[in-house]
Design a protein around this motif. Structure first.
Motif, PDB file in Angstrom:
ATOM      1  N   TRP A  35       1.292  -1.360   0.005  1.00 28.50           N
ATOM      2  CA  TRP A  35       0.341   0.005   0.290  1.00 28.50           C
ATOM      3  C   TRP A  35       0.289   1.381   0.228  1.00 28.50           C
ATOM      4  O   TRP A  35       0.091   2.298  -0.208  1.00 28.50           O
ATOM      5  N   ASP A  36       2.317   0.769  -0.355  1.00 26.26           N
ATOM      6  CA  ASP A  36       2.819   2.078   0.233  1.00 26.26           C
ATOM      7  C   ASP A  36       4.343   2.392  -0.747  1.00 26.26           C
ATOM      8  O   ASP A  36       4.232   0.928  -1.205  1.00 26.26           O
ATOM      9  N   ALA A  37       5.587   3.367  -1.356  1.00 28.94           N
ATOM     10  CA  ALA A  37       5.523   2.917  -2.062  1.00 28.94           C
ATOM     11  C   ALA A  37       7.621   2.084  -1.519  1.00 28.94           C
ATOM     12  O   ALA A  37       7.907   1.390  -2.794  1.00 28.94           O
ATOM     13  N   ALA A  38       7.423   1.900  -0.397  1.00 30.03           N
ATOM     14  CA  ALA A  38       8.711   1.140   0.060  1.00 30.03           C
ATOM     15  C   ALA A  38       8.011  -0.399   0.502  1.00 30.03           C
ATOM     16  O   ALA A  38       8.870  -1.198  -0.204  1.00 30.03           O
ATOM     17  N   ARG A  39       6.963  -0.359   0.020  1.00 31.61           N
ATOM     18  CA  ARG A  39       6.198  -1.988  -0.302  1.00 31.61           C
ATOM     19  C   ARG A  39       6.623  -2.189  -1.455  1.00 31.61           C
ATOM     20  O   ARG A  39       6.681  -4.054  -1.835  1.00 31.61           O
ATOM     21  N   VAL A  40       6.560  -1.784  -2.673  1.00 32.19           N
ATOM     22  CA  VAL A  40       6.232  -2.215  -3.712  1.00 32.19           C
ATOM     23  C   VAL A  40       7.606  -1.915  -4.313  1.00 32.19           C
ATOM     24  O   VAL A  40       7.929  -2.975  -4.697  1.00 32.19           O
ATOM     25  N   ASP A  41       8.756  -1.221  -3.855  1.00 28.98           N
ATOM     26  CA  ASP A  41      10.118  -1.106  -4.107  1.00 28.98           C
ATOM     27  C   ASP A  41      10.363  -2.502  -3.910  1.00 28.98           C
ATOM     28  O   ASP A  41      11.446  -3.129  -3.487  1.00 28.98           O
ATOM     29  N   GLU A  42      10.134  -3.239  -2.725  1.00 27.43           N
ATOM     30  CA  GLU A  42      10.032  -4.353  -1.535  1.00 27.43           C
ATOM     31  C   GLU A  42       9.989  -5.310  -2.718  1.00 27.43           C
ATOM     32  O   GLU A  42      10.875  -6.594  -2.852  1.00 27.43           O
TER      33      GLU A  42
END
Length: 224
Positions: A63-70
């Motif tokens: 739900w956030d950019a950090a998780r997408v990057d992960e």
């Protein structure tokens, strides 16, 4: 380079798999079709997975950019991804919106925020496009856009850069909806060729104008 380095063009085509961008209106069944994909793994960027309540597709919520990057760090850097043949994203439109929200927090100027969003989104989509031995099932929302008195249904992305650049990168742009199929009536189907009011295409040359909503069968046909 030597002549021995040359290989049949068909080898390269098969190595890169089927890169597909799927769009359609809400409720058209885009997400459940992921169940038909060859050995899929899914990045879920938005809520609303009720249609997958009986699905066993391995899914990562972001739900956030950090998780997408992960998720993408894992896709491009982990040996575990060898266990999957299809990378799915639901949806790439929302993924871009997530990056835009993050960029708005660090950029006072709106244009700078949109530029950062486009760079972060394209970084992943370009790497997916060039990823070997993988198919993509990338979902996008549908927008209806009128330009020069022509109304078109097309994949939605925020800003001005992504709506132009993303569609050019994918072999198949498929609209999933209830389609009027000649001789068969109204059916849920992929539109694989563009019309006067729908953006769609496939570079395979093996797909009909309409194909059943089964991505596994579509991949088999496209790879012939």
């Amino acid at each position: 380079m030597q002549a021995s380095d040359l290989r049949p063009a068909s080898d390269f085509a098969r190595n890169f798999g089927v890169k597909a961008l799927i769009f359609g209106p809400p409720g058209s069944g885009k997400t459940p079709v992921m169940n038909t994909a060859p050995r899929p793994v899914l990045l879920a960027c938005e809520p609303g997975l009720l249609s997958m309540r009986n699905s066993k597709v391995p899914t990562f919520e972001a739900w956030d950019a950090a998780r997408v990057d992960e998720f993408f760090a894992w896709v491009f850097g982990s040996n575990e991804v060898k266990n999957f043949d299809t990378i799915g994203v639901d949806s790439t439109s929302q993924m871009a919106e997530i990056y835009l929200q993050a960029a708005n927090k660090t950029n006072k100027h709106g244009l700078a925020a949109y530029g950062e969003m486009a760079r972060n989104t394209l970084k992943h989509l370009e790497m997916l496009y060039f990823m070997q031995q993988k198919h993509t099932y990338l979902i996008a929302k549908q927008e209806i856009k009128t330009e020069n008195n022509i109304t078109m249904k097309r994949p939605y992305f925020p800003g001005q850069q992504l709506p132009v650049e993303v569609p050019h990168k994918y072999d198949c742009i498929l609209q999933l909806d209830i389609q009027n199929v000649s001789g068969m009536g109204q059916l849920q189907a992929f539109r694989c060729r563009g019309s006067i009011d729908v953006v769609a295409r496939n570079r395979t040359g093996t797909l009909n104008e309409f194909e059943p909503p089964d991505f596994g069968l579509l991949v088999q046909k496209a790879m012939q």
